[in-house]
Design a protein around this motif. Sequence first.
Motif, PDB file in Angstrom:
ATOM      1  N   GLU A 147      61.627  33.665  34.669  1.00 36.03           N
ATOM      2  CA  GLU A 147      60.888  33.923  34.455  1.00 36.03           C
ATOM      3  C   GLU A 147      59.877  31.994  34.273  1.00 36.03           C
ATOM      4  O   GLU A 147      60.710  31.338  33.012  1.00 36.03           O
ATOM      5  CB  GLU A 147      59.422  34.390  32.977  1.00 36.03           C
ATOM      6  N   GLN A 199      60.903  37.949  19.936  1.00 37.15           N
ATOM      7  CA  GLN A 199      61.134  39.029  21.244  1.00 37.15           C
ATOM      8  C   GLN A 199      62.143  40.189  21.335  1.00 37.15           C
ATOM      9  O   GLN A 199      62.937  40.880  20.398  1.00 37.15           O
ATOM     10  CB  GLN A 199      61.978  38.010  21.959  1.00 37.15           C
ATOM     11  N   GLY A 259      56.374  37.943  30.733  1.00 34.54           N
ATOM     12  CA  GLY A 259      56.131  37.631  29.700  1.00 34.54           C
ATOM     13  C   GLY A 259      54.080  37.051  29.629  1.00 34.54           C
ATOM     14  O   GLY A 259      53.408  37.217  31.224  1.00 34.54           O
ATOM     15  N   HIS A 260      53.613  36.412  28.710  1.00 36.88           N
ATOM     16  CA  HIS A 260      52.094  36.262  28.873  1.00 36.88           C
ATOM     17  C   HIS A 260      52.231  34.816  27.052  1.00 36.88           C
ATOM     18  O   HIS A 260      52.730  35.401  26.489  1.00 36.88           O
ATOM     19  CB  HIS A 260      51.849  37.638  28.541  1.00 36.88           C
ATOM     20  N   TYR A 261      51.101  34.814  27.540  1.00 33.94           N
ATOM     21  CA  TYR A 261      50.766  33.366  26.307  1.00 33.94           C
ATOM     22  C   TYR A 261      50.071  34.630  24.832  1.00 33.94           C
ATOM     23  O   TYR A 261      49.057  35.352  25.645  1.00 33.94           O
ATOM     24  CB  TYR A 261      50.038  32.688  26.236  1.00 33.94           C
ATOM     25  N   ILE A 301      57.582  29.538  32.998  1.00 36.36           N
ATOM     26  CA  ILE A 301      56.985  29.126  31.791  1.00 36.36           C
ATOM     27  C   ILE A 301      55.772  28.647  32.446  1.00 36.36           C
ATOM     28  O   ILE A 301      55.907  27.225  32.085  1.00 36.36           O
ATOM     29  CB  ILE A 301      57.198  29.002  30.575  1.00 36.36           C
ATOM     30  N   TRP A 342      54.161  31.233  23.778  1.00 33.93           N
ATOM     31  CA  TRP A 342      54.453  32.574  24.738  1.00 33.93           C
ATOM     32  C   TRP A 342      55.877  33.396  24.470  1.00 33.93           C
ATOM     33  O   TRP A 342      56.704  33.497  23.562  1.00 33.93           O
ATOM     34  CB  TRP A 342      55.517  31.246  25.957  1.00 33.93           C
ATOM     35  N   ILE A 343      54.880  34.846  24.913  1.00 30.76           N
ATOM     36  CA  ILE A 343      56.068  35.656  24.543  1.00 30.76           C
ATOM     37  C   ILE A 343      56.784  36.126  26.088  1.00 30.76           C
ATOM     38  O   ILE A 343      56.833  36.846  26.518  1.00 30.76           O
ATOM     39  CB  ILE A 343      55.158  36.580  24.630  1.00 30.76           C
ATOM     40  N   GLY A 344      57.847  35.937  26.260  1.00 27.96           N
ATOM     41  CA  GLY A 344      59.024  36.621  27.449  1.00 27.96           C
ATOM     42  C   GLY A 344      58.401  37.510  27.350  1.00 27.96           C
ATOM     43  O   GLY A 344      58.624  39.034  26.880  1.00 27.96           O
ATOM     44  N   GLY A 345      59.236  37.956  28.500  1.00 30.32           N
ATOM     45  CA  GLY A 345      59.123  39.238  29.482  1.00 30.32           C
ATOM     46  C   GLY A 345      60.256  39.860  29.178  1.00 30.32           C
ATOM     47  O   GLY A 345      61.532  39.516  28.950  1.00 30.32           O
TER      48      GLY A 345
END
Length: 142
Positions: A71, A113, A100-102, A73, A83-86
């Motif tokens: 991903e 995670q 992923g998303h903020y 970022i 940031w929350i990783g996929g």
Amino acid sequence: MQKRSQVQARTESSQADINTPSHWRTLALAAVLGSAALAGCAVVPAEPVYGYNGYGDVVSANVAPPAPYVETIPVAPFVGSVWIGGFWDWEGGRHVWRPGHYEHGRPGYAYRQPAWHQGPGGQWMLHRGGWEQGGRDGGRRR
């Protein structure tokens, strides 16, 4: 009367076409090809086991997760964003990618995670992670 005999003639002609050897060969070929196509399909319902161990929900599956996507970022959309990783989730008996998303940082919490680990007996265990109280960085990732 003439119209009725034309309809009867068409019906008899259609029935005669059904009883031809080429029609039966076509049906037999379609049945063989259909069963051959379905022979390679196997729907195996994997029954996940859910639990909680202090590290978010835990799901157990018989299938290893695919390699994670790479991903890019994006630039943080707001101050204090985390940031929350996929990750590969497990839903409906299969792996599903969660991009992923903020999120807004949470004071006094740190985000852990989600992670897959192979457990005893070859089972794959997904620890879904989440926000944990008492994180050292107060929810801010470095």
